[in-house]
Scaffold this active site. Structure first.
Site, PDB file in Angstrom:
ATOM      1  N   ASP A   8       0.837  -1.199   0.000  1.00 35.72           N
ATOM      2  CA  ASP A   8       0.000   0.000   0.000  1.00 35.72           C
ATOM      3  C   ASP A   8       0.872   1.249   0.000  1.00 35.72           C
ATOM      4  O   ASP A   8       2.058   1.201   0.325  1.00 35.72           O
ATOM      5  CB  ASP A   8      -0.910   0.004   1.237  1.00 35.72           C
ATOM      6  CG  ASP A   8      -2.195   0.799   1.006  1.00 35.72           C
ATOM      7  OD1 ASP A   8      -2.335   1.400  -0.069  1.00 35.72           O
ATOM      8  OD2 ASP A   8      -3.045   0.811   1.907  1.00 35.72           O
ATOM      9  N   GLY A   9       0.264   2.362  -0.389  1.00 31.07           N
ATOM     10  CA  GLY A   9       0.940   3.647  -0.396  1.00 31.07           C
ATOM     11  C   GLY A   9       0.080   4.699   0.266  1.00 31.07           C
ATOM     12  O   GLY A   9      -1.136   4.519   0.439  1.00 31.07           O
ATOM     13  N   GLU A  39       2.014   3.451  -3.987  1.00 32.11           N
ATOM     14  CA  GLU A  39       1.462   2.136  -4.305  1.00 32.11           C
ATOM     15  C   GLU A  39       2.423   1.346  -5.196  1.00 32.11           C
ATOM     16  O   GLU A  39       2.693   0.162  -4.960  1.00 32.11           O
ATOM     17  CB  GLU A  39       0.112   2.297  -5.014  1.00 32.11           C
ATOM     18  CG  GLU A  39      -0.952   3.043  -4.239  1.00 32.11           C
ATOM     19  CD  GLU A  39      -1.742   2.159  -3.293  1.00 32.11           C
ATOM     20  OE1 GLU A  39      -1.424   0.963  -3.187  1.00 32.11           O
ATOM     21  OE2 GLU A  39      -2.680   2.682  -2.655  1.00 32.11           O
ATOM     22  N   ASP A  46      -5.051  -2.473  -2.804  1.00 33.49           N
ATOM     23  CA  ASP A  46      -6.317  -1.748  -2.952  1.00 33.49           C
ATOM     24  C   ASP A  46      -6.262  -0.704  -4.065  1.00 33.49           C
ATOM     25  O   ASP A  46      -7.182   0.099  -4.216  1.00 33.49           O
ATOM     26  CB  ASP A  46      -6.743  -1.105  -1.633  1.00 33.49           C
ATOM     27  CG  ASP A  46      -5.759  -0.058  -1.131  1.00 33.49           C
ATOM     28  OD1 ASP A  46      -4.912   0.413  -1.919  1.00 33.49           O
ATOM     29  OD2 ASP A  46      -5.829   0.301   0.061  1.00 33.49           O
ATOM     30  N   HIS A  99      -9.508   0.327   3.504  1.00 31.71           N
ATOM     31  CA  HIS A  99     -10.171   0.757   4.743  1.00 31.71           C
ATOM     32  C   HIS A  99     -11.487   0.013   4.975  1.00 31.71           C
ATOM     33  O   HIS A  99     -12.483   0.588   5.420  1.00 31.71           O
ATOM     34  CB  HIS A  99     -10.423   2.265   4.710  1.00 31.71           C
ATOM     35  CG  HIS A  99      -9.220   3.071   4.362  1.00 31.71           C
ATOM     36  ND1 HIS A  99      -8.143   3.206   5.214  1.00 31.71           N
ATOM     37  CD2 HIS A  99      -8.895   3.755   3.227  1.00 31.71           C
ATOM     38  CE1 HIS A  99      -7.216   3.968   4.630  1.00 31.71           C
ATOM     39  NE2 HIS A  99      -7.647   4.301   3.432  1.00 31.71           N
ATOM     40  N   ASP A 108      -1.321  -0.222   5.083  1.00 35.21           N
ATOM     41  CA  ASP A 108      -1.728   1.180   5.027  1.00 35.21           C
ATOM     42  C   ASP A 108      -1.206   1.942   6.236  1.00 35.21           C
ATOM     43  O   ASP A 108      -0.718   3.079   6.118  1.00 35.21           O
ATOM     44  CB  ASP A 108      -3.254   1.266   4.968  1.00 35.21           C
ATOM     45  CG  ASP A 108      -3.752   2.698   5.052  1.00 35.21           C
ATOM     46  OD1 ASP A 108      -3.603   3.439   4.066  1.00 35.21           O
ATOM     47  OD2 ASP A 108      -4.282   3.077   6.115  1.00 35.21           O
TER      48      ASP A 108
END
Length: 323
Positions: A12-13, A47, A71, A125, A135
């Site tokens: 994730d980013g 990301e 995501d 989320h 995240d």
């Protein structure tokens, strides 16, 4: 743990402001993760870098399948759908414009060669445990850069890393499917497009030899007026899709930079290197550069994702410091 057991990870980013202080992270378990970031970047950059770092960290175990929760549909589609077409067009989009985040895309393209991997899209989320942890780590890295501190890089990955069935490594045989998950949660498996193009070199790019200068040394050369006065010196150092983003947000292409090189590379003093972040095939050099119009923070991104495997500058981005 079996050496053929898949590696299951989330990537994730995060960007505070987008663009702004940015972070990236990949997570396998609490003993096996990594994070990093930049003082200024975008969420998409984070990301992509998270996935790239995961592939590079697991490069020493290519026999194991890599399964990645992500995501970002932009990241998944870039890697599994759009990249072959971009390469055919010389890393240009269908509208003829340069591909965004080119240096990361090219580094990913090189890192994917020979790997067996799948991507599973998960809604951000939404309570996915591994995605939430990635995240959290990415956001912590971005926050560290915002606060002027050094983020926790994490323990990284080893061949024996990963607890239970959570861990898996990198490079196996070329993957045949990419798994995504629709908004409904129903998994959908689609055929992975061929990444090889006729005549394309399918080996990993050769890394620069020990006698070749690295990004920091090359950056210094570009601050030397005698060196940049000659277009022939610049042409091999600037990647075909090179872009220079000015403090005003204007994007200047490679041809214009070479044509206006006397103005583009002019400095009003000695630049100060603040940080160098290097990977196997890419590096970023952050410098404070005095210009006639005032000091700027300059991020220069270098990559070896080219046929010669030599370092080339793929992106420069500048932000005014107010000094």
């Amino acid at each position: 743990m079996s050496t053929t057991e898949p590696i299951i990870a989330a990537a994730d980013g995060s960007a505070l402001g987008n663009p702004g202080p940015a972070g990236w992270a990949w997570f396998i378990d609490e003993n096996t993760w990594a994070s990093g970031g930049w003082k200024r970047g975008t969420n998409n950059m984070g990301e992509l870098q998270a996935v790239l770092s995961l592939f590079e960290a697991t490069a020493h175990v290519p026999e194991r399948e890599l399964r990645i929760f992500c995501d970002s549909k932009y990241t998944i589609d870039s890697i599994t759908k759009w990249m072959p077409g971009w390469k055919k067009k010389g890393w240009k989009k269908s509208d003829g414009k340069p591909v965004l985040n080119l240096e990361l895309m090219q580094a990913l393209d090189a890192a994917l060669v020979g790997r067996n991997y799948t991507f599973t899209w998960v809604k951000g989320h939404a309570g996915h445990e591994m995605n939430e942890r990635a995240d959290e780590l990415a956001r912590a890295a971005a926050t560290a850069y915002k606060n002027g501190t050094t983020p926790d890089a994490g323990p990284g990955f080893s061949a024996t890393g990963g607890a239970g069935g959570s861990g898996a490594d990198k490079k196996p045989a070329a993957p045949t499917t990419i798994q995504t998950t629709a908004q409904t949660g129903a998994p959908t498996t689609v055929q992975k497009p061929e990444t090889a193009q006729p005549g394309a070199d399918q080996s990993n790019p050769k890394q620069p030899g020990p006698k070749q200068p690295g990004p920091e040394q090359l950056e210094a050369r570009l601050n030397d007026p005698a060196f940049t006065a000659e277009a022939a010196n610049l042409e091999p150092l600037l990647a075909s899709g090179f872009e220079w983003i000015t403090p005003a947000g204007r994007t200047v292409d490679r041809a214009t930079v070479i044509e206006l090189r006397a103005k583009a590379f002019a400095v009003n003093g000695t630049p100060k290197v603040l940080r160098v972040e290097a990977g196997a095939s890419h590096a970023a050099v952050l410098s404070e550069v005095p210009l006639e119009r005032g000091a700027v923070l300059r991020t220069s991104v270098w990559s070896t994702a080219n046929r010669r495997g030599t370092w080339q500058l793929t992106l420069r981005q500048e932000t005014a410091t107010g000094r």
